[in-house]
Write a protein that holds these residues in place. Structure first.
Motif, PDB file in Angstrom:
ATOM      1  N   UNK A  67     -47.159 -13.604 -40.513  1.00  0.00           N
ATOM      2  CA  UNK A  67     -48.594 -13.650 -40.431  1.00  0.00           C
ATOM      3  C   UNK A  67     -48.913 -14.270 -38.888  1.00  0.00           C
ATOM      4  N   UNK A  68     -48.204 -15.465 -38.818  1.00  0.00           N
ATOM      5  CA  UNK A  68     -48.782 -16.348 -37.370  1.00  0.00           C
ATOM      6  C   UNK A  68     -48.263 -15.528 -36.232  1.00  0.00           C
ATOM      7  N   UNK A  69     -47.248 -14.490 -36.449  1.00  0.00           N
ATOM      8  CA  UNK A  69     -46.999 -13.676 -34.983  1.00  0.00           C
ATOM      9  C   UNK A  69     -47.410 -12.512 -34.837  1.00  0.00           C
ATOM     10  N   UNK A  70     -48.559 -12.000 -35.678  1.00  0.00           N
ATOM     11  CA  UNK A  70     -48.854 -10.557 -35.921  1.00  0.00           C
ATOM     12  C   UNK A  70     -50.036 -10.542 -34.747  1.00  0.00           C
ATOM     13  N   UNK A  71     -50.297  -9.179 -34.384  1.00  0.00           N
ATOM     14  CA  UNK A  71     -51.239  -9.003 -33.268  1.00  0.00           C
ATOM     15  C   UNK A  71     -50.665  -9.251 -31.984  1.00  0.00           C
ATOM     16  N   UNK A  72     -49.356  -9.250 -31.559  1.00  0.00           N
ATOM     17  CA  UNK A  72     -48.905  -9.547 -30.571  1.00  0.00           C
ATOM     18  C   UNK A  72     -47.791  -8.364 -30.100  1.00  0.00           C
ATOM     19  N   UNK A  73     -47.927  -7.457 -30.919  1.00  0.00           N
ATOM     20  CA  UNK A  73     -47.026  -6.397 -30.370  1.00  0.00           C
ATOM     21  C   UNK A  73     -45.480  -6.332 -31.192  1.00  0.00           C
ATOM     22  N   UNK A  74     -45.224  -7.462 -31.890  1.00  0.00           N
ATOM     23  CA  UNK A  74     -43.784  -7.548 -32.178  1.00  0.00           C
ATOM     24  C   UNK A  74     -43.611  -6.573 -33.180  1.00  0.00           C
ATOM     25  N   UNK A  75     -44.544  -6.241 -34.316  1.00  0.00           N
ATOM     26  CA  UNK A  75     -44.161  -4.957 -35.095  1.00  0.00           C
ATOM     27  C   UNK A  75     -43.801  -3.615 -34.456  1.00  0.00           C
ATOM     28  N   UNK A  76     -44.680  -3.341 -33.443  1.00  0.00           N
ATOM     29  CA  UNK A  76     -44.351  -2.101 -32.591  1.00  0.00           C
ATOM     30  C   UNK A  76     -42.958  -2.225 -31.956  1.00  0.00           C
ATOM     31  N   UNK A 128     -47.020   0.444 -54.937  1.00  0.00           N
ATOM     32  CA  UNK A 128     -47.324  -1.024 -55.887  1.00  0.00           C
ATOM     33  C   UNK A 128     -48.806  -0.870 -56.266  1.00  0.00           C
ATOM     34  N   UNK A 129     -49.773  -0.343 -55.819  1.00  0.00           N
ATOM     35  CA  UNK A 129     -51.027  -0.334 -56.086  1.00  0.00           C
ATOM     36  C   UNK A 129     -51.548   0.901 -56.359  1.00  0.00           C
ATOM     37  N   UNK A 130     -51.671   1.469 -57.730  1.00  0.00           N
ATOM     38  CA  UNK A 130     -52.370   2.779 -57.970  1.00  0.00           C
ATOM     39  C   UNK A 130     -53.524   3.343 -57.443  1.00  0.00           C
ATOM     40  N   UNK A 131     -54.297   2.326 -57.071  1.00  0.00           N
ATOM     41  CA  UNK A 131     -55.640   2.465 -56.589  1.00  0.00           C
ATOM     42  C   UNK A 131     -55.849   3.111 -55.262  1.00  0.00           C
ATOM     43  N   UNK A 132     -54.601   2.990 -54.635  1.00  0.00           N
ATOM     44  CA  UNK A 132     -54.324   3.319 -53.063  1.00  0.00           C
ATOM     45  C   UNK A 132     -53.228   4.403 -52.714  1.00  0.00           C
ATOM     46  N   UNK A 136     -56.322  -1.613 -47.744  1.00  0.00           N
ATOM     47  CA  UNK A 136     -56.668  -2.287 -46.268  1.00  0.00           C
ATOM     48  C   UNK A 136     -55.759  -3.231 -45.764  1.00  0.00           C
ATOM     49  N   UNK A 137     -54.875  -3.835 -46.679  1.00  0.00           N
ATOM     50  CA  UNK A 137     -53.855  -4.841 -46.097  1.00  0.00           C
ATOM     51  C   UNK A 137     -53.048  -4.158 -44.899  1.00  0.00           C
ATOM     52  N   UNK A 138     -52.948  -2.801 -45.232  1.00  0.00           N
ATOM     53  CA  UNK A 138     -51.934  -2.078 -44.420  1.00  0.00           C
ATOM     54  C   UNK A 138     -52.599  -1.235 -43.162  1.00  0.00           C
ATOM     55  N   UNK A 139     -53.764  -1.600 -42.876  1.00  0.00           N
ATOM     56  CA  UNK A 139     -54.344  -0.671 -41.768  1.00  0.00           C
ATOM     57  C   UNK A 139     -53.936  -1.300 -40.381  1.00  0.00           C
ATOM     58  N   UNK A 140     -53.655  -2.497 -40.245  1.00  0.00           N
ATOM     59  CA  UNK A 140     -52.711  -2.763 -39.039  1.00  0.00           C
ATOM     60  C   UNK A 140     -51.323  -1.991 -38.748  1.00  0.00           C
ATOM     61  N   UNK A 141     -50.705  -1.767 -40.129  1.00  0.00           N
ATOM     62  CA  UNK A 141     -49.356  -1.099 -39.739  1.00  0.00           C
ATOM     63  C   UNK A 141     -49.643   0.484 -39.543  1.00  0.00           C
ATOM     64  N   UNK A 142     -50.725   0.961 -40.207  1.00  0.00           N
ATOM     65  CA  UNK A 142     -51.184   2.365 -40.004  1.00  0.00           C
ATOM     66  C   UNK A 142     -51.378   2.683 -38.587  1.00  0.00           C
ATOM     67  N   UNK A 143     -52.190   1.700 -37.836  1.00  0.00           N
ATOM     68  CA  UNK A 143     -52.424   1.900 -36.578  1.00  0.00           C
ATOM     69  C   UNK A 143     -51.274   1.764 -35.561  1.00  0.00           C
ATOM     70  N   UNK A 144     -50.418   0.867 -36.103  1.00  0.00           N
ATOM     71  CA  UNK A 144     -49.066   0.684 -35.205  1.00  0.00           C
ATOM     72  C   UNK A 144     -48.318   2.018 -35.155  1.00  0.00           C
ATOM     73  N   UNK A 199     -51.304 -10.561 -50.304  1.00  0.00           N
ATOM     74  CA  UNK A 199     -51.219  -9.709 -51.352  1.00  0.00           C
ATOM     75  C   UNK A 199     -50.889 -10.482 -52.626  1.00  0.00           C
ATOM     76  N   UNK A 200     -49.966 -11.227 -52.592  1.00  0.00           N
ATOM     77  CA  UNK A 200     -49.385 -11.839 -53.999  1.00  0.00           C
ATOM     78  C   UNK A 200     -50.719 -12.563 -54.463  1.00  0.00           C
TER      79      UNK A 200
END
Length: 171
Positions: free
Chosen positions: A99-108, A158-162, A134-142, A33-34
């Motif tokens: 990022x390199x550890x995403x998609x493995x269930x660690x956030x959940x 942070x982003x008034x468009x969303x 859209x960056x936060x779609x995985x978080x919403x699903x989690x 995002x940055x």
């Protein structure tokens, strides 16, 4: 500690680490995002540094509400929460995984750890807010996968468009 097929997942007190770690992890987690949308997200870096300083300046209060997630002793992210509205409500704060550890269930697993801590504090409901970006779609699903339900949307963030999306669950 939780055993994963290729290592151990643990949640360690933030006080085991040095000042600057949380801001660094947040910077790494939001680097996309940055880079892509710096006009909206660069201002967050000061907030991340302020959060980091507050945690390390107050180890007996806010510092008790942050843990570092390690996978086989490697720092991969952290979770934070605010229990000050207990017993009615606990609020989930920053929850990030590199990022390199995403998609493995660690956030959940981080979220489930926070929910377990809320239950031990006899908190009745948990709340979390994220963005429709859209960056936060995985978080919403989690959050949905962890048992949360969407309870509202609002302008802000942070982003008034969303819009911001609010989720809650009973414990």
């Amino acid at each position: 500690m939780l055993k994963d097929g290729s290592g151990m997942l643990s949640f360690k007190p933030v006080t085991d680490y040095k000042r600057g770690l949380l801001a660094s992890l947040l910077h790494q987690c939001y680097a996309e995002l940055l880079l892509d949308e710096s006009s909206f997200w660069r201002q967050e870096e000061d907030k991340w540094l302020q959060f980091d300083n507050e945690v390390f300046d107050n180890p007996d209060t806010i510092g008790q509400c942050v843990f570092v997630t390690c996978f086989s002793e490697q720092k991969i992210g952290f979770g934070s929460f605010d229990p000050r509205q207990r017993p009615e409500l606990g609020i989930i704060g920053h929850n990030c995984v590199l990022p390199r550890f995403r998609g493995r269930g660690f956030g959940s697993r981080q979220i489930l750890e926070i929910l377990n801590r809320f239950r031990r504090m006899q908190i009745k409901r948990a709340k979390v807010v994220t963005s429709c970006h859209p960056f936060y779609a995985p978080a919403r699903g989690m959050y949905l996968g962890c048992g949360f339900s969407e309870t509202g949307r609002m302008i802000g963030g942070q982003d008034p468009r969303y819009e911001l999306v609010e989720y809650e669950m009973s414990l």
